[in-house]
Design an enzyme around this catalytic site. Structure first.
Site, mmCIF file in Angstrom:
data_model
loop_
_atom_site.group_PDB
_atom_site.id
_atom_site.type_symbol
_atom_site.label_atom_id
_atom_site.label_comp_id
_atom_site.label_asym_id
_atom_site.label_seq_id
_atom_site.Cartn_x
_atom_site.Cartn_y
_atom_site.Cartn_z
ATOM 1 N N ASP A 180 9.708 28.532 14.759
ATOM 2 C CA ASP A 180 8.251 28.426 14.864
ATOM 3 C C ASP A 180 7.767 28.505 16.308
ATOM 4 O O ASP A 180 8.521 28.263 17.253
ATOM 5 C CB ASP A 180 7.790 27.070 14.309
ATOM 6 C CG ASP A 180 7.898 26.995 12.793
ATOM 7 O OD1 ASP A 180 8.522 27.886 12.190
ATOM 8 O OD2 ASP A 180 7.366 26.023 12.225
ATOM 9 N N HIS B 99 12.588 25.837 16.522
ATOM 10 C CA HIS B 99 11.480 26.367 17.338
ATOM 11 C C HIS B 99 12.017 27.294 18.426
ATOM 12 O O HIS B 99 12.909 26.915 19.179
ATOM 13 C CB HIS B 99 10.707 25.214 17.979
ATOM 14 C CG HIS B 99 10.011 24.350 16.967
ATOM 15 N ND1 HIS B 99 10.668 23.373 16.255
ATOM 16 C CD2 HIS B 99 8.726 24.342 16.538
ATOM 17 C CE1 HIS B 99 9.815 22.796 15.417
ATOM 18 N NE2 HIS B 99 8.633 23.362 15.568
HETATM 19 ZN ZN ZN Z 1 4.398 24.835 15.013
#
Ligand code: ZN
Length: 306
Positions: free
Chosen positions: A112, A257
């Site tokens: 992400d 992430h």
């Molecule tokens: Zn996020």
């Protein structure tokens, strides 16, 4: 996410983009494939003949798209757009993991908050070295800032999905939610040719108006079942590895992430996460592939009982 300085692009930025695309595609897809029109035509034949047998609205959309996109990207776009089709049972639903056969040891890695200058590239390199496809939930304003990275994500064969334009957690009314989501899907489409139907709300917040709008528009709201906790500022990268290996289940979705902050520890952890999951017998799939597996089993109950 840290505030970043947005570099205003000059009007001729798209020309640069075309050149960057050519460079990316040349290095990733193979120079020969691009330089030799004959071999390129030969390789496209199987897809073309499938399209002739069963022309669909999706394929017409792809044909229209090919006229808008740089020639170097059309082949990969055709593959990407068509592979993103979302089975009906997932439209407008919130999904934490796929219900697959217990023996089907498949898992989806998701990243992400990118694209992010250095760490997205490093993560793409690691995935490429390991021949793994993953799913990237990108932030619209970062796509605007780094279109070349988003194009590499697609050219490398990963799935790409919507993580809002500005990555805010506050409450959205319908109009502002629409802007966050529509604008992001739009820039992903204009940059890569992929029309995504997967949405992940920032912070996993399901009640601030974003997920409601996404469902209304038939997106699948994609959550996760395994937390790497790679945003924990105090944890060592070995903790991310342990979290993923402990939480892994068939059909699982792993949250990591590639952007939104300093992700050097995620880059450190990734090779060990990959080798650890492989040791447990897992193979890696994208979110569309994972959902298609569940869909195939649902429509073919015999498969799920095997
Ligand atoms: Zn996020």
């Amino acid at each position: 996410m840290k505030k970043r300085v947005v570099i205003r692009r000059k009007p001729f930025a798209w020309k640069k983009l075309v050149f960057l695309s050519l460079i990316i595609v040349s290095s990733c897809v193979g120079v020969n494939r691009l330089l030799s029109q004959t071999s390129s035509k030969n390789q496209q034949q199987p897809q073309a003949s499938q399209a002739q047998v069963n022309p669909t609205a999706k394929q017409q959309q792809v044909a229209a798209l090919q006229q808008q996109m740089p020639a170097s990207l059309t082949k990969i776009n055709q593959h990407a757009v068509m592979s993103e089709e979302l089975p009906k049972q997932f439209q407008g639903r919130t999904i934490y993991q796929a219900k697959v056969n217990k023996n089907a040891k498949v898992i989806a890695l998701t990243f992400d908050d990118g694209p992010w200058t250095k760490t997205t590239t490093q993560i793409l390199d690691i995935l490429q070295q390991n021949n793994i496809k993953a799913t990237f939930f990108v932030v619209g304003k970062m796509v605007q800032e780094h279109p070349e990275l988003v194009q590499r994500i697609v050219v490398d064969g990963h799935a790409i999905a919507n993580h809002t334009w500005s990555h805010h957690y506050h409450r959205f009314n319908r109009a502002t939610a629409a802007q966050e989501i529509d604008r992001t899907t739009d820039i992903i489409y204009k940059t890569t040719g992929v029309k995504t139907n997967l949405f992940r709300p920032p912070g996993g917040f399901l009640n601030n108006g974003l997920a409601t709008y996404a469902k209304e528009k038939d997106y699948a709201v994609m959550m996760w079942s395994v937390v790497s906790a790679d945003t924990d500022p105090r944890a060592k990268y070995q903790a991310f590895v342990n979290n993923v290996l402990k939480g892994a289940k068939p059909g699982g979705i792993v949250l990591m992430h590639d952007g939104g902050g300093d992700r050097r520890r995620t880059v450190q952890a990734l090779p060990k996460i990959i080798s650890g999951l492989r040791d447990k017998g897992y193979t890696f799939v994208t979110i569309p592939e994972l959902l298609n597996m569940q869909d195939g089993q649902s429509r073919n109950p015999q498969l799920s009982s095997q």
